[in-house]
Scaffold this active site. Structure first.
Site, PDB file in Angstrom:
ATOM      1  N   ARG A   1       2.886   0.744   4.423  1.00  0.00           N
ATOM      2  CA  ARG A   1       2.135   0.123   5.515  1.00  0.00           C
ATOM      3  C   ARG A   1       1.561  -1.226   5.071  1.00  0.00           C
ATOM      4  O   ARG A   1       1.066  -1.342   3.951  1.00  0.00           O
ATOM      5  CB  ARG A   1       0.980   1.031   5.951  1.00  0.00           C
ATOM      6  CG  ARG A   1       0.068   0.380   6.979  1.00  0.00           C
ATOM      7  CD  ARG A   1      -0.931   1.345   7.542  1.00  0.00           C
ATOM      8  NE  ARG A   1      -2.003   1.679   6.635  1.00  0.00           N
ATOM      9  CZ  ARG A   1      -3.079   0.921   6.401  1.00  0.00           C
ATOM     10  NH1 ARG A   1      -3.208  -0.266   6.978  1.00  0.00           N
ATOM     11  NH2 ARG A   1      -4.033   1.334   5.585  1.00  0.00           N
TER      12      ARG A   1
ATOM     13  N   GLY B   1      -9.822  15.029  17.026  1.00  0.00           N
ATOM     14  CA  GLY B   1     -10.043  13.837  16.219  1.00  0.00           C
ATOM     15  C   GLY B   1     -10.756  12.766  17.017  1.00  0.00           C
ATOM     16  O   GLY B   1     -10.480  12.562  18.202  1.00  0.00           O
TER      17      GLY B   1
ATOM     18  N   ARG C   1       1.169  -3.922  -0.610  1.00  0.00           N
ATOM     19  CA  ARG C   1       0.447  -3.015  -1.503  1.00  0.00           C
ATOM     20  C   ARG C   1       1.332  -2.296  -2.517  1.00  0.00           C
ATOM     21  O   ARG C   1       0.955  -2.129  -3.674  1.00  0.00           O
ATOM     22  CB  ARG C   1      -0.281  -1.971  -0.659  1.00  0.00           C
ATOM     23  CG  ARG C   1      -1.353  -2.625   0.141  1.00  0.00           C
ATOM     24  CD  ARG C   1      -1.981  -1.693   1.114  1.00  0.00           C
ATOM     25  NE  ARG C   1      -3.026  -2.420   1.818  1.00  0.00           N
ATOM     26  CZ  ARG C   1      -3.743  -1.928   2.803  1.00  0.00           C
ATOM     27  NH1 ARG C   1      -3.527  -0.697   3.211  1.00  0.00           N
ATOM     28  NH2 ARG C   1      -4.669  -2.648   3.370  1.00  0.00           N
TER      29      ARG C   1
ATOM     30  N   SER D   1      -3.141  -0.356  10.381  1.00  0.00           N
ATOM     31  CA  SER D   1      -3.408   1.029  10.760  1.00  0.00           C
ATOM     32  C   SER D   1      -4.422   1.112  11.896  1.00  0.00           C
ATOM     33  O   SER D   1      -4.236   1.853  12.864  1.00  0.00           O
ATOM     34  CB  SER D   1      -3.914   1.828   9.567  1.00  0.00           C
ATOM     35  OG  SER D   1      -4.287   3.100  10.022  1.00  0.00           O
TER      36      SER D   1
ATOM     37  N   SER E   1     -11.426  -3.907  -0.479  1.00  0.00           N
ATOM     38  CA  SER E   1     -10.495  -4.292   0.582  1.00  0.00           C
ATOM     39  C   SER E   1      -9.438  -5.311   0.154  1.00  0.00           C
ATOM     40  O   SER E   1      -9.698  -6.216  -0.633  1.00  0.00           O
ATOM     41  CB  SER E   1     -11.300  -4.889   1.735  1.00  0.00           C
ATOM     42  OG  SER E   1     -10.445  -5.556   2.619  1.00  0.00           O
TER      43      SER E   1
END
Ligand SMILES: Cc1cc2nc3c(=O)[nH]c(=O)nc-3n(C[C@H](O)[C@H](O)[C@H](O)COP(=O)(O)OP(=O)(O)OC[C@H]3O[C@@H](n4cnc5c(N)ncnc54)[C@H](O)[C@@H]3O)c2cc1C
Length: 639
Positions: A436, A41, A331, A441, A285
């Site tokens: 979250r 990754g 969220r 993040s 966003s």
């Protein structure tokens, strides 16, 4: 391997990381270059880890399936990255960032890890600034910030609506520096197909060269997965279409426990689905909620254009329900509130599955230029997709699958239950509990990669200095390679009529309908049986054109979808097991009279870590009890 040991250091919360670093074993420089580390990754976590480990002197091999490491999905992050700098003097601190994350995650994350993530956040911002990331600055030249959901301070650093891209370019340049020095070797267009264990330790991976089809073996003294999240299990999501869970899933099948798979974040502000041919949804966003106000008409089925609806006939439903946080609720809360309004018949647009995000007042108060400076590229993106100019008319938005809090279980050192196998960034379950908070993040991914893993991996590698270079001629590599090839041949030999994408789409629809923003026992059980039927059909009627010895994107997709069928079943098992509502996991049976999530701390204040138990056998549940010493578990309220 059965028992979970989270290895949380003793001592006061604020001292744990310092204590750990002072006592962890080190590897001396001469030994470091003899030790090989595989990093899979190249997002913020993987590229960060590879460059930091290379800089330390280890021999690093780094892999990604894209043609360039700078196309990792982190490039898509828009809104910002958090840090507890308190430049605004608005009451922020490491503790407050930690507290907001614990509360935002609905008390389902491990205190020690979350505190450390908050602690290293300031180093991350300093580091990116030093790498030349062009963060927005205020008039005085200091880095500027804005607010994200679930907090009352302004701690989000940003580079317009391209924060992920700019940060990834910073990571990419530090990675390239190591590549040119020879400490890091880059393997693009490689897909990890399996993990290789020798004597119970992670010692390598099997990859497929996506250009030639060749199956390759790579050995190392330790393996780090930085492979991102599994939000594309819903098919339509805000993630890059190729994002997938296969590397983590293969590691799970080799002994790495999978934690809280049902904790999936549905983001409230996305461009709604426009037609059934779409393969991706676009995020608008969360930063937009600094200035945008969410509303629906007060009358059901009101078909007037938004601008014709006067203020007194508008329901600013977040401001009404959550006056303390208003449009900046977290969220999970925002998504459910939008869904509630649409389900009740107040949705807008042709499908009625949308609410407005309106900038009229912000433009009036601050001027168009100020709004353009903050969100210009997001407004342009919205206009290109929908044809609607958000400077003139409100955006229409609806929730979509976005982020996975669940992932591979890791201890304080970010090591999975397989010795020598680490998981960082979105691929682990670590820091966000059941929900979250925005902009945390990138912070976690970069913190894990640049600052945490390089300090913890030495504690394992210090005991490996006598281990010779890992030979890929060992039988364990041969077996893993054989299994990977057999799997490819099995997929290719189905020779049915339906594409992998068509199965993925149907899987995603089942997941969205029954395992999405709200869940109930009946629906979850139905989803389990529908998915197992679909999985059977997949293995009878899958069509993959061409062969495995060439570029074959259909083969790549098929392998990922096959793994998604299995992960989906674990995700649902986890959702059924968790008979409470917390964060993004909303079980309809467990809610307060006003429709908020109802936690059950007596029975469920634990991390559910699932152990793979063989094909067709139920997974085994291990519980990591969560102890809250620095914060009190409270009912989460944003009112
Ligand atoms: C549209 C969008 C906007 C976002 N905006 C923000 C934001 O503003 N702020 C914020 O904090 N967060 C944001 N997020 C979340 C954040 O971008 C991600 O959680 C984060 O970037 C993940 O980084 P990562 O390093 O863990 O993985 P990724 O960036 O997803 O990278 C995964 C890497 O793993 C590689 N890989 C995966 N599987 C394999 C395999 N089998 N073999 C080889 N290589 C493999 C890929 O090639 C890739 O290089 C956003 C997310 C989305 C979807």
């Amino acid at each position: 391997m059965g028992k979970l040991n989270s290895k949380i250091p003793d001592g006061p919360l604020a001292q744990k990381w310092t204590t750990y670093k002072a006592s962890a074993k080190l590897v001396n420089p001469a030994n470091k270059k003899k030790l090989e580390i595989i990093v899979v990754g190249t997002g913020l976590s993987g590229a960060g880890a590879a460059s930091a480990l290379g800089e330390l002197g280890y021999s690093v091999k780094v892999f990604c399936y894209q043609d360039s490491p700078r196309r990792a999905h982190s490039v898509a992050a828009q809104g910002g990255i958090n840090a507890a700098k308190n430049y605004q003097n608005d009451g922020d601190s490491t503790f407050r960032l930690f507290y907001d994350m614990i509360k935002g995650g609905d008390y389902r994350a491990r205190e020690a890890n979350v505190y450390r993530a908050a602690e290293v956040s300031n180093q991350v911002i300093d580091h990116f600034t030093a790498l030349g990331v062009p963060f927005a600055r205020d008039y005085g030249g200091t880095l500027d910030t804005r607010s994200f959901g679930g907090v009352q301070v302004s701690r989000t650093f940003y580079a317009k609506g391209q924060t992920g891209q700019q940060c990834l370019l910073g990571c990419y340049s530090s990675l390239n520096r190591q590549i040119s020095k020879g400490s890091v070797k880059m393997f693009p267009r490689r897909e990890m197909l399996d993990l290789v264990l020798i004597d119970g330790k992670a010692r390598g991976i099997i990859t497929r060269n996506l250009v030639t089809g060749e199956i390759e073996r790579h050995g190392a003294h330790a393996v780090v997965l930085a492979t991102g999240g599994y939000g594309t299990i819903y098919y339509l999501s805000t993630l890059a279409v190729n994002s997938n869970a296969s590397a983590a899933w293969k590691a799970h099948k080799k002994g790495a426990f999978f934690a809280n798979p049902s904790f999936v974040q549905i983001h409230p502000t996305c461009v709604p689905q426009l037609n059934q041919y779409q393969s991706k949804l676009t995020l608008m966003s969360e930063s937009l909620r600094n200035d945008g106000r969410m509303w629906v008409p007060k009358t059901k089925n009101d078909n007037r254009p938004a601008n014709d609806i006067p203020d007194e006939e508008r329901d600013y439903f977040l401001e009404r329900r959550y006056p303390a946080y208003g449009n900046l609720v977290p969220r999970d809360v925002g998504s459910r509130a939008s869904k509630e309004r649409c389900d009740a018949g107040y949705g807008v647009g042709e499908t009625k599955l949308a609410v407005y995000l309106d900038f009229r007042d912000a433009i009036k108060n601050q001027g168009k230029k100020a709004i353009e400076n903050k969100y210009g590229n997001l407004f342009e993106m919205y206009k290109t997709i929908t044809g609607i100019d958000p400077y003139e008319e409100p955006m229409r938005i609806y929730p979509a699958g976005h982020y996975t809090m669940g992932g591979l279980w890791v201890d304080y050192e970010l090591m999975t239950t397989v010795p020598g196998l680490y998981a960082i960034g979105e691929s682990n379950f670590s820091d966000h509990g059941a929900n979250r908070l925005g902009a945390s993040s990138l912070m976690q991914a970069a913190g894990d990669g640049y600052f945490i893993l390089p300090n913890t991996i030495s504690n394992f590698l210090a005991d490996e200095i006598r281990t010779q270079k890992i030979s890929t001629d060992k039988p364990e590599f041969e077996e893993a390679e054989k299994a990977a090839l057999e799997r490819i041949n099995k997929l290719l030999s189905v020779k049915g009529k339906q594409t992998a994408a068509s199965f993925h789409k149907r899987l995603g629809k089942i997941m969205w309908d029954f395992v999405g923003m709200s869940r109930n026992e009946g629906g979850l059980k139905k989803a389990l049986s529908l998915i197992s039927e679909l999985q059977e059909e997949f293995w009878k009627d899958l069509n993959i054109p061409c062969s495995g010895n060439e570029v074959n994107m259909e083969l790549e997709k098929a392998g990922r979808v096959a793994d998604y069928f299995e992960l989906a079943q674990l995700l649902i098992t986890d959702a059924l097991n968790r008979r409470e509502s917390c964060g993004a996991h909303f079980r309809e049976e467990y809610q307060t009279p006003d429709g908020e999530a109802l936690r059950n701390d007596q029975e469920f204040a634990y991390v559910a870590a699932w152990e793979y138990n063989g094909e067709g056998k139920p997974p085994i549940l291990h519980k990591e009890d969560l102890k809250f010493e620095a914060v009190e578990m409270k009912i989460r309220s944003y009112k």
